[in-house]
Write a protein that holds these residues in place. Structure first.
Motif, PDB file in Angstrom:
ATOM      1  N   PRO A 270       0.843  -1.211   0.000  1.00 43.34           N
ATOM      2  CA  PRO A 270       0.000   0.000   0.000  1.00 43.34           C
ATOM      3  C   PRO A 270       0.873   1.254   0.000  1.00 43.34           C
ATOM      4  O   PRO A 270       1.991   1.243   0.525  1.00 43.34           O
ATOM      5  CB  PRO A 270      -0.799  -0.123   1.301  1.00 43.34           C
ATOM      6  N   ARG A 271       0.358   2.325  -0.588  1.00 41.06           N
ATOM      7  CA  ARG A 271       1.105   3.577  -0.652  1.00 41.06           C
ATOM      8  C   ARG A 271       0.155   4.752  -0.490  1.00 41.06           C
ATOM      9  O   ARG A 271      -1.023   4.675  -0.862  1.00 41.06           O
ATOM     10  CB  ARG A 271       1.837   3.724  -1.989  1.00 41.06           C
ATOM     11  N   ILE A 272       0.669   5.851   0.011  1.00 40.21           N
ATOM     12  CA  ILE A 272      -0.053   7.124   0.012  1.00 40.21           C
ATOM     13  C   ILE A 272       0.310   7.854  -1.272  1.00 40.21           C
ATOM     14  O   ILE A 272       1.484   7.919  -1.644  1.00 40.21           O
ATOM     15  CB  ILE A 272       0.325   7.970   1.249  1.00 40.21           C
ATOM     16  N   PHE A 273      -0.697   8.376  -1.952  1.00 38.45           N
ATOM     17  CA  PHE A 273      -0.471   9.083  -3.220  1.00 38.45           C
ATOM     18  C   PHE A 273      -1.063  10.476  -3.090  1.00 38.45           C
ATOM     19  O   PHE A 273      -2.276  10.659  -3.047  1.00 38.45           O
ATOM     20  CB  PHE A 273      -1.129   8.315  -4.371  1.00 38.45           C
ATOM     21  N   THR A 274      -0.217  11.486  -3.015  1.00 39.94           N
ATOM     22  CA  THR A 274      -0.638  12.861  -2.753  1.00 39.94           C
ATOM     23  C   THR A 274      -1.074  13.570  -4.031  1.00 39.94           C
ATOM     24  O   THR A 274      -0.896  13.048  -5.150  1.00 39.94           O
ATOM     25  CB  THR A 274       0.504  13.651  -2.111  1.00 39.94           C
ATOM     26  N   GLU A 275      -1.605  14.784  -3.882  1.00 38.73           N
ATOM     27  CA  GLU A 275      -1.956  15.592  -5.043  1.00 38.73           C
ATOM     28  C   GLU A 275      -0.720  15.922  -5.871  1.00 38.73           C
ATOM     29  O   GLU A 275      -0.779  15.967  -7.106  1.00 38.73           O
ATOM     30  CB  GLU A 275      -2.650  16.880  -4.592  1.00 38.73           C
ATOM     31  N   ASP A 276       0.403  16.163  -5.200  1.00 38.87           N
ATOM     32  CA  ASP A 276       1.650  16.408  -5.929  1.00 38.87           C
ATOM     33  C   ASP A 276       2.066  15.178  -6.721  1.00 38.87           C
ATOM     34  O   ASP A 276       2.570  15.289  -7.852  1.00 38.87           O
ATOM     35  CB  ASP A 276       2.765  16.811  -4.961  1.00 38.87           C
ATOM     36  N   ASP A 277       1.844  13.997  -6.138  1.00 39.98           N
ATOM     37  CA  ASP A 277       2.149  12.761  -6.861  1.00 39.98           C
ATOM     38  C   ASP A 277       1.276  12.640  -8.109  1.00 39.98           C
ATOM     39  O   ASP A 277       1.748  12.235  -9.182  1.00 39.98           O
ATOM     40  CB  ASP A 277       1.923  11.544  -5.960  1.00 39.98           C
ATOM     41  N   GLU A 278       0.001  12.992  -7.967  1.00 37.21           N
ATOM     42  CA  GLU A 278      -0.895  12.942  -9.119  1.00 37.21           C
ATOM     43  C   GLU A 278      -0.425  13.891 -10.213  1.00 37.21           C
ATOM     44  O   GLU A 278      -0.475  13.561 -11.405  1.00 37.21           O
ATOM     45  CB  GLU A 278      -2.332  13.278  -8.700  1.00 37.21           C
ATOM     46  N   ARG A 279       0.014  15.071  -9.809  1.00 37.62           N
ATOM     47  CA  ARG A 279       0.513  16.041 -10.796  1.00 37.62           C
ATOM     48  C   ARG A 279       1.735  15.478 -11.528  1.00 37.62           C
ATOM     49  O   ARG A 279       1.864  15.623 -12.749  1.00 37.62           O
ATOM     50  CB  ARG A 279       0.879  17.356 -10.114  1.00 37.62           C
ATOM     51  N   MET A 280       2.627  14.834 -10.790  1.00 42.66           N
ATOM     52  CA  MET A 280       3.814  14.275 -11.424  1.00 42.66           C
ATOM     53  C   MET A 280       3.449  13.120 -12.347  1.00 42.66           C
ATOM     54  O   MET A 280       4.053  12.964 -13.426  1.00 42.66           O
ATOM     55  CB  MET A 280       4.806  13.813 -10.358  1.00 42.66           C
ATOM     56  N   LEU A 281       2.464  12.309 -11.959  1.00 40.46           N
ATOM     57  CA  LEU A 281       2.029  11.232 -12.847  1.00 40.46           C
ATOM     58  C   LEU A 281       1.451  11.821 -14.129  1.00 40.46           C
ATOM     59  O   LEU A 281       1.699  11.313 -15.228  1.00 40.46           O
ATOM     60  CB  LEU A 281       0.995  10.343 -12.150  1.00 40.46           C
ATOM     61  N   ARG A 282       0.694  12.900 -13.991  1.00 40.70           N
ATOM     62  CA  ARG A 282       0.163  13.568 -15.180  1.00 40.70           C
ATOM     63  C   ARG A 282       1.295  14.111 -16.053  1.00 40.70           C
ATOM     64  O   ARG A 282       1.208  14.086 -17.280  1.00 40.70           O
ATOM     65  CB  ARG A 282      -0.769  14.701 -14.761  1.00 40.70           C
ATOM     66  N   ARG A 283       2.371  14.588 -15.427  1.00 44.99           N
ATOM     67  CA  ARG A 283       3.495  15.100 -16.208  1.00 44.99           C
ATOM     68  C   ARG A 283       4.154  13.967 -16.990  1.00 44.99           C
ATOM     69  O   ARG A 283       4.479  14.130 -18.181  1.00 44.99           O
ATOM     70  CB  ARG A 283       4.498  15.781 -15.289  1.00 44.99           C
ATOM     71  N   PHE A 284       4.367  12.810 -16.342  1.00 42.37           N
ATOM     72  CA  PHE A 284       4.933  11.672 -17.066  1.00 42.37           C
ATOM     73  C   PHE A 284       3.987  11.215 -18.181  1.00 42.37           C
ATOM     74  O   PHE A 284       4.427  10.846 -19.276  1.00 42.37           O
ATOM     75  CB  PHE A 284       5.204  10.511 -16.099  1.00 42.37           C
ATOM     76  N   THR A 285       2.686  11.240 -17.892  1.00 42.42           N
ATOM     77  CA  THR A 285       1.713  10.869 -18.918  1.00 42.42           C
ATOM     78  C   THR A 285       1.778  11.831 -20.090  1.00 42.42           C
ATOM     79  O   THR A 285       1.659  11.424 -21.255  1.00 42.42           O
ATOM     80  CB  THR A 285       0.285  10.863 -18.333  1.00 42.42           C
ATOM     81  N   ALA A 286       1.990  13.110 -19.807  1.00 40.28           N
ATOM     82  CA  ALA A 286       2.127  14.103 -20.872  1.00 40.28           C
ATOM     83  C   ALA A 286       3.318  13.792 -21.763  1.00 40.28           C
ATOM     84  O   ALA A 286       3.259  13.967 -22.985  1.00 40.28           O
ATOM     85  CB  ALA A 286       2.263  15.502 -20.263  1.00 40.28           C
ATOM     86  N   GLN A 287       4.405  13.288 -21.176  1.00 41.41           N
ATOM     87  CA  GLN A 287       5.571  12.927 -21.964  1.00 41.41           C
ATOM     88  C   GLN A 287       5.244  11.767 -22.902  1.00 41.41           C
ATOM     89  O   GLN A 287       5.634  11.766 -24.078  1.00 41.41           O
ATOM     90  CB  GLN A 287       6.730  12.546 -21.042  1.00 41.41           C
ATOM     91  N   VAL A 288       4.522  10.776 -22.377  1.00 42.18           N
ATOM     92  CA  VAL A 288       4.103   9.655 -23.229  1.00 42.18           C
ATOM     93  C   VAL A 288       3.214  10.164 -24.354  1.00 42.18           C
ATOM     94  O   VAL A 288       3.362   9.779 -25.516  1.00 42.18           O
ATOM     95  CB  VAL A 288       3.345   8.586 -22.397  1.00 42.18           C
ATOM     96  N   GLN A 289       2.300  11.042 -24.010  1.00 43.99           N
ATOM     97  CA  GLN A 289       1.352  11.521 -24.985  1.00 43.99           C
ATOM     98  C   GLN A 289       2.012  12.364 -26.067  1.00 43.99           C
ATOM     99  O   GLN A 289       1.625  12.326 -27.235  1.00 43.99           O
ATOM    100  CB  GLN A 289       0.251  12.321 -24.294  1.00 43.99           C
ATOM    101  N   LEU A 290       3.026  13.120 -25.712  1.00 41.22           N
ATOM    102  CA  LEU A 290       3.780  13.876 -26.710  1.00 41.22           C
ATOM    103  C   LEU A 290       4.425  12.912 -27.718  1.00 41.22           C
ATOM    104  O   LEU A 290       4.395  13.162 -28.934  1.00 41.22           O
ATOM    105  CB  LEU A 290       4.854  14.733 -26.031  1.00 41.22           C
ATOM    106  N   GLU A 291       4.993  11.828 -27.221  1.00 43.91           N
ATOM    107  CA  GLU A 291       5.563  10.830 -28.130  1.00 43.91           C
ATOM    108  C   GLU A 291       4.479  10.222 -29.005  1.00 43.91           C
ATOM    109  O   GLU A 291       4.684   9.996 -30.201  1.00 43.91           O
ATOM    110  CB  GLU A 291       6.259   9.723 -27.321  1.00 43.91           C
ATOM    111  N   LEU A 292       3.335   9.961 -28.411  1.00 39.68           N
ATOM    112  CA  LEU A 292       2.228   9.358 -29.156  1.00 39.68           C
ATOM    113  C   LEU A 292       1.740  10.288 -30.252  1.00 39.68           C
ATOM    114  O   LEU A 292       1.531   9.865 -31.392  1.00 39.68           O
ATOM    115  CB  LEU A 292       1.102   9.019 -28.175  1.00 39.68           C
ATOM    116  N   TRP A 293       1.576  11.568 -29.918  1.00 38.78           N
ATOM    117  CA  TRP A 293       1.036  12.516 -30.903  1.00 38.78           C
ATOM    118  C   TRP A 293       2.045  12.825 -31.994  1.00 38.78           C
ATOM    119  O   TRP A 293       1.678  13.056 -33.136  1.00 38.78           O
ATOM    120  CB  TRP A 293       0.597  13.800 -30.192  1.00 38.78           C
ATOM    121  N   VAL A 294       3.325  12.863 -31.642  1.00 36.26           N
ATOM    122  CA  VAL A 294       4.343  13.118 -32.660  1.00 36.26           C
ATOM    123  C   VAL A 294       4.454  11.913 -33.611  1.00 36.26           C
ATOM    124  O   VAL A 294       4.589  12.068 -34.798  1.00 36.26           O
ATOM    125  CB  VAL A 294       5.704  13.395 -31.990  1.00 36.26           C
TER     126      VAL A 294
END
Length: 294
Positions: A270-294
């Motif tokens: 089990p882990r605690i996942f903070t709002e900052d963690d969610e923001r960072m996950l979204r940032r990593f997802t954005a990197q994946v998505q940039l590769e996908l869109w390019v």
């Protein structure tokens, strides 16, 4: 009124065509009294999140100001409606949008976002409910067909593992300190792993995959402790198999807004996942998505 996704796509295409630096876009947006933070604007320009109308128009205006300042001949970013366009002073930068039926349908509703309501003043009518139910099912079938079509158009299912995606999953796993990080693509009936770092992450039937639940909505799905959650503790991946305890995943979208997969984090503790963690996950997802869109 311009569709949210079309306006977002217009902004992204303008930034790419003019080869703009994100920092320049954000600083110009910020100078226009934009209220979204840097991560949200970055996510918007990666196609990850949709900003409110006012903020979308400010991003468009920031882009158009930069085009004007640099003398770029790239098409400008569109505003949400005619009033905003007229007030901007940049009408001449804006090419008329024509959405080709052979290209992305940028106004297509993402799967899972359909809703219906009963007109006020009408009572129950079984025949109408049945007809409406058939129509809803047909709409959902059509949406799922188009979602899968959008996935296949990316070509990701045919290319196997790719270092450009493996690099991001490695970084995500290291940053969050989880046992596994993966990129999963959701077909009509299966979860297909595009990239995985760690022991947990495999192709699965869609009805078993946690990532299939993630793409149902445009939000981050977080399960801090699956074994203590009544909604998840009996799931086969929790009660048996890899005995997943922690899960966090965010959808990956095509340029047309179709949710085709996820970037997810998995741990056997089990882990605690903070709002900052969610923001960072979204940032990593954005990197994946940039590769996908390019």
């Amino acid at each position: 009124m311009l569709d949210d996704y079309v306006q977002q796509w217009s902004a992204i295409q303008s930034v790419r065509a003019a080869d703009m630096a994100f920092d320049d876009v954000f600083m110009t947006y910020f100078s226009l009294t934009g209220e979204a933070d840097e991560l949200d604007v970055e996510g918007y320009l990666a196609g990850l999140v949709v900003l409110p109308t006012v903020e979308r128009n400010l991003v468009a205006h920031a882009i158009n100001e930069l085009l004007d300042h640099t003398g770029s001949t790239a098409d400008g970013a569109h505003y949400s409606d005619e009033d905003a366009t007229c007030a901007s002073g940049y009408r001449d930068y804006l090419r008329t949008l024509t959405l080709s039926p052979d290209g992305y349908d940028f106004s297509a509703p993402p799967v899972g976002d359909h809703s219906t309501s009963t007109p006020a003043g009408t009572g129950p009518d079984t025949s109408l409910d049945s007809a409406r139910g058939d129509e809803e099912n047909a709409d959902l079938d059509e949406a799922e067909f188009r979602r899968c079509e959008a996935l296949h158009e990316t070509g990701l299912l045919e290319t196997g593992a790719e270092e450009r995606f493996d690099r991001i999953t490695r970084q995500a796993r290291e940053h969050f300190g989880v046992s596994s990080a993966s990129i999963a693509l959701i077909t009509r009936d299966r979860q297909v792993i595009k990239s995985v770092v760690g022991p947990i992450g495999q192709d699965l039937p869609r009805d078993v995959a946690l990532c299939a639940r993630t793409i149902e909505k445009n939000r981050t799905l977080v399960i801090p402790d699956a074994s203590a959650d009544p909604g998840w503790r009996d799931h086969p991946l929790v009660a048996a198999g890899p005995r997943i305890r922690f899960y966090a995943g965010h959808p990956l979208c095509t340029a047309g807004g179709w949710r085709i997969g996820t970037l997810c984090l998995i741990d056997d503790r089990p882990r605690i996942f903070t709002e900052d963690d969610e923001r960072m996950l979204r940032r990593f997802t954005a990197q994946v998505q940039l590769e996908l869109w390019v």
